[in-house]
Enzyme design. Structure first.
Site, short mmCIF file in Angstrom:
data_model
loop_
_atom_site.label_atom_id
_atom_site.label_comp_id
_atom_site.label_asym_id
_atom_site.label_seq_id
_atom_site.Cartn_x
_atom_site.Cartn_y
_atom_site.Cartn_z
N HIS A 45 -2.77 1.86 0.70
CA HIS A 45 -2.34 0.50 0.40
C HIS A 45 -1.46 0.50 -0.86
O HIS A 45 -1.22 1.54 -1.46
CB HIS A 45 -3.56 -0.39 0.15
CG HIS A 45 -4.51 -0.48 1.30
ND1 HIS A 45 -4.61 -1.60 2.10
CD2 HIS A 45 -5.42 0.40 1.80
CE1 HIS A 45 -5.52 -1.40 3.04
NE2 HIS A 45 -6.04 -0.19 2.87
N ALA A 46 -1.07 -0.69 -1.28
CA ALA A 46 -0.37 -0.88 -2.55
C ALA A 46 -0.56 -2.34 -2.96
O ALA A 46 -0.72 -3.21 -2.11
CB ALA A 46 1.13 -0.58 -2.40
N TYR A 47 -0.61 -2.63 -4.24
CA TYR A 47 -0.39 -1.70 -5.35
C TYR A 47 -1.51 -1.89 -6.34
O TYR A 47 -2.14 -2.95 -6.35
CB TYR A 47 0.98 -1.98 -6.03
CG TYR A 47 1.10 -3.38 -6.63
CD1 TYR A 47 0.80 -3.63 -7.96
CD2 TYR A 47 1.49 -4.46 -5.84
CE1 TYR A 47 0.91 -4.90 -8.50
CE2 TYR A 47 1.58 -5.73 -6.37
CZ TYR A 47 1.30 -5.94 -7.70
OH TYR A 47 1.38 -7.22 -8.22
N ASN A 73 -7.47 -6.08 7.13
CA ASN A 73 -8.48 -5.40 6.32
C ASN A 73 -9.62 -6.34 5.94
O ASN A 73 -10.35 -6.09 4.98
CB ASN A 73 -7.85 -4.81 5.05
CG ASN A 73 -8.65 -3.64 4.52
OD1 ASN A 73 -9.23 -2.87 5.29
ND2 ASN A 73 -8.70 -3.49 3.20
N ARG A 74 -9.77 -7.43 6.68
CA ARG A 74 -10.93 -8.33 6.57
C ARG A 74 -11.52 -8.60 7.94
O ARG A 74 -12.39 -9.45 8.08
CB ARG A 74 -10.52 -9.67 5.94
CG ARG A 74 -9.92 -9.60 4.54
CD ARG A 74 -10.95 -9.20 3.49
NE ARG A 74 -10.38 -9.27 2.15
CZ ARG A 74 -9.62 -8.33 1.59
NH1 ARG A 74 -9.34 -7.23 2.27
NH2 ARG A 74 -9.16 -8.45 0.36
N TYR A 87 -12.60 -5.51 -6.67
CA TYR A 87 -13.33 -6.77 -6.49
C TYR A 87 -14.16 -6.66 -5.23
O TYR A 87 -14.00 -5.72 -4.44
CB TYR A 87 -12.38 -7.97 -6.40
CG TYR A 87 -11.29 -7.80 -5.37
CD1 TYR A 87 -11.58 -7.80 -4.01
CD2 TYR A 87 -9.97 -7.64 -5.76
CE1 TYR A 87 -10.59 -7.62 -3.07
CE2 TYR A 87 -8.97 -7.47 -4.82
CZ TYR A 87 -9.29 -7.46 -3.48
OH TYR A 87 -8.30 -7.28 -2.55
N ARG A 112 1.98 -10.22 5.01
CA ARG A 112 0.83 -9.33 4.81
C ARG A 112 0.03 -9.11 6.10
O ARG A 112 -0.41 -8.00 6.38
CB ARG A 112 -0.08 -9.94 3.74
CG ARG A 112 -1.45 -9.28 3.57
CD ARG A 112 -2.24 -10.06 2.52
NE ARG A 112 -3.66 -9.73 2.48
CZ ARG A 112 -4.21 -8.85 1.65
NH1 ARG A 112 -3.47 -8.19 0.80
NH2 ARG A 112 -5.52 -8.63 1.67
N HIS A 142 -1.44 -3.59 5.69
CA HIS A 142 -0.77 -4.79 5.19
C HIS A 142 0.75 -4.57 5.24
O HIS A 142 1.27 -3.62 4.67
CB HIS A 142 -1.23 -5.10 3.77
CG HIS A 142 -2.67 -5.50 3.70
ND1 HIS A 142 -3.53 -5.04 2.73
CD2 HIS A 142 -3.41 -6.30 4.51
CE1 HIS A 142 -4.74 -5.56 2.93
NE2 HIS A 142 -4.69 -6.32 4.00
N ALA A 143 1.43 -5.48 5.92
CA ALA A 143 2.83 -5.27 6.30
C ALA A 143 3.76 -5.03 5.12
O ALA A 143 4.66 -4.18 5.18
CB ALA A 143 3.31 -6.47 7.11
N ARG A 144 3.59 -5.75 4.03
CA ARG A 144 4.56 -5.71 2.92
C ARG A 144 4.42 -4.48 2.04
O ARG A 144 5.24 -4.26 1.15
CB ARG A 144 4.40 -6.97 2.07
CG ARG A 144 3.02 -7.12 1.44
CD ARG A 144 2.84 -8.52 0.87
NE ARG A 144 1.52 -8.74 0.30
CZ ARG A 144 1.09 -9.92 -0.15
NH1 ARG A 144 1.90 -10.97 -0.07
NH2 ARG A 144 -0.10 -10.06 -0.66
N GLU A 145 3.40 -3.67 2.27
CA GLU A 145 3.14 -2.50 1.42
C GLU A 145 3.88 -1.28 1.98
O GLU A 145 3.29 -0.34 2.50
CB GLU A 145 1.63 -2.28 1.32
CG GLU A 145 0.92 -3.48 0.70
CD GLU A 145 -0.60 -3.47 0.85
OE1 GLU A 145 -1.15 -2.44 1.28
OE2 GLU A 145 -1.23 -4.50 0.56
N GLU A 205 -4.81 2.72 -3.54
CA GLU A 205 -3.86 1.68 -3.92
C GLU A 205 -2.76 2.40 -4.69
O GLU A 205 -2.96 2.80 -5.84
CB GLU A 205 -4.52 0.60 -4.79
CG GLU A 205 -5.56 -0.24 -4.07
CD GLU A 205 -4.96 -1.27 -3.13
OE1 GLU A 205 -3.72 -1.47 -3.18
OE2 GLU A 205 -5.72 -1.87 -2.35
#
Length: 437
Positions: A324-326, A271-272, A376, A254, A196-199, A398
């Site tokens: 990943h984060a967060y 990631n989906r 989840y 993301r 995910h780009a923003r992490e 995470e």
């Protein structure tokens, strides 16, 4: 370790910095990301009943809010703390609704643009490396990370081999570092960061891991054992297009950057997009959603390239680690269903020891457990796919924090985050060397 060749003269060093400073003062460059986040808020919601959760899902969808924690609007549920990024034109409507409905909330960030500019400055300015070496305590652009990989490939050829496993949607190389003492028929660990780009803390950790491995190989018996007995395939930036875009256009992007022929929205949640219960619960079929699963499994060239590599080498790859984060969690399968994996006791024991080791460094508490019940339910994840394809140890970290900074984790926290995560990864690695089934 010293990097990047001969020192330049003071004049040569000073000139580009002056030009960058002048550029930042010129019209059109006075704000990060074209001032797109002015007035945006980050709000923490806590629905106490199923009814509150239901209406929150509805209004959040209408106002096009972005969930900062993993997942989409569908993940809002009773008793679950949820952080949402609300555009400035919808924040007042949401706050009025929350007050009238008497739903518990807390404003974490009053003006997102101000926080970005106060804590970040221009990315190119912030990540300027010193002449004496490469700075691992700042975030780096994709170009800098790939230059760093090329340099290590030349200067540490005894322990590192760099190669490409394919091209991204926009034509960028998908580089991987193979780390370890060369020998035949060694087991291996796969590590990827930046799905995910923003992490941004993810790629920072992947770089930190490589740096620590090279620095301590001779002095640390644990690291020496790891690199002598295992190969580490390390992909510092999985989603190269998205990561580049998060530096140049949208800090909170993301997804990937692929185009959809029928919708103006771009990108797929990498990631989906894996072929394991694809596009089921926890994923979206709509191209404009952050958890869009894609038109078909492995539609994204980045996912396809990694999946092909893992399929080809799965006889030797013992562990899959994704960063990943967060949320401060250490997760293992399954994500897509509530069920116990066959080797649960071994994996759970490794997770327990890893989070204890992590906590011993700075006292930071991580939750651990199956992703479905700890976080989840989500389908199409890389971790579940790796496990289903014969890799017995699969984990997703995470990283810090739990929402105070969220995706804007300050550079001052890179070092403590990486040092504690390093110990957790070493613990997991040593655990799997004990031939646990």
């Amino acid at each position: 370790m010293k990097f990047f060749g001969k020192p330049r003269s003071q004049t040569a060093t000073f000139l580009p910095l002056c030009l960058l400073f002048l550029k930042s003062l010129s019209p059109g460059h006075s704000h990060l990301y074209s001032n797109r986040y002015a007035g945006d808020k980050v709000i923490r919601l806590t629905p106490n009943t199923e009814e509150e959760a239901f209406v929150l899902k509805k209004i959040c969808h209408q106002l096009k809010v972005d969930l900062w924690q993993p997942g989409g609007v569908s993940q809002i549920s009773q008793g679950t703390v949820t952080d949402v990024h609300v555009p400035h034109n919808g924040s007042q409507a949401l706050l009025t609704f929350l007050q009238e409905a008497n739903i518990q909330y807390n404003i974490l960030i009053e003006d997102l643009q101000k926080v970005l500019e106060k804590g970040s400055s221009l990315p190119a300015w912030r990540s300027r490396r010193s002449l004496s070496g490469y700075n691992y305590e700042v975030y780096h652009s994709l170009e800098e990370i790939q230059n760093w990989m090329h340099h290590l490939n030349k200067t540490h050829s005894g322990l590192i081999h760099m190669f490409s496993i394919g091209k991204s949607y926009e034509g960028r190389s998908l580089y991987v570092l193979k780390l370890g003492r060369r020998s035949q028929l060694k087991r291996a660990v796969w590590m990827d960061c930046g799905i995910h780009a923003r992490e941004w803390i993810g790629p920072a950790f992947c770089q930190w891991f490589v740096k620590e491995a090279l620095l301590t190989y001779r002095s640390d018996p644990t690291m020496r054992k790891m690199l002598n007995h295992l190969y580490f395939y390390i992909m510092p930036v999985f989603n190269v297009d998205g990561y580049h875009f998060s530096w140049t256009n949208d800090r909170f992007w993301r997804k990937t950057r692929s185009r959809n022929s029928r919708f103006h929205c771009r990108g797929v949640d990498a990631n989906r997009n894996w072929r394991v219960k694809w596009c089921d619960e926890g994923a979206s079929m709509h191209p404009c959603d952050d958890t869009y699963c894609g038109p078909f499994p492995e539609s994204e060239p980045e996912v396809k390239a990694v999946a092909n590599f893992l399929r080809k080498h799965r006889k030797h790859i013992t562990a899959y680690l994704s960063f990943h984060a967060y949320a401060q969690m250490l997760l293992y399968p399954y994500s897509y269903k509530y069920a116990t994996i066959p080797n649960f006791s071994c994996v759970e024991s490794a997770a327990y020891k890893a989070v204890n080791a992590l906590r011993s460094v700075h006292g930071i508490q991580y939750r651990y457990g199956p992703a479905s019940s700890t976080l989840y339910v989500s389908s199409g994840s890389s971790m579940d796919w790796a496990y289903k394809n014969g890799i017995p140890y699969t984990f997703a970290f995470e990283l810090r924090d739990t929402g105070h900074f969220g995706f804007l984790l300050p550079e001052t926290l890179i070092k403590p985050t990486c040092t504690e995560t390093m110990l957790a990864v070493k613990n997991i690695t040593m655990h799997l060397l004990k031939k646990c089934p």
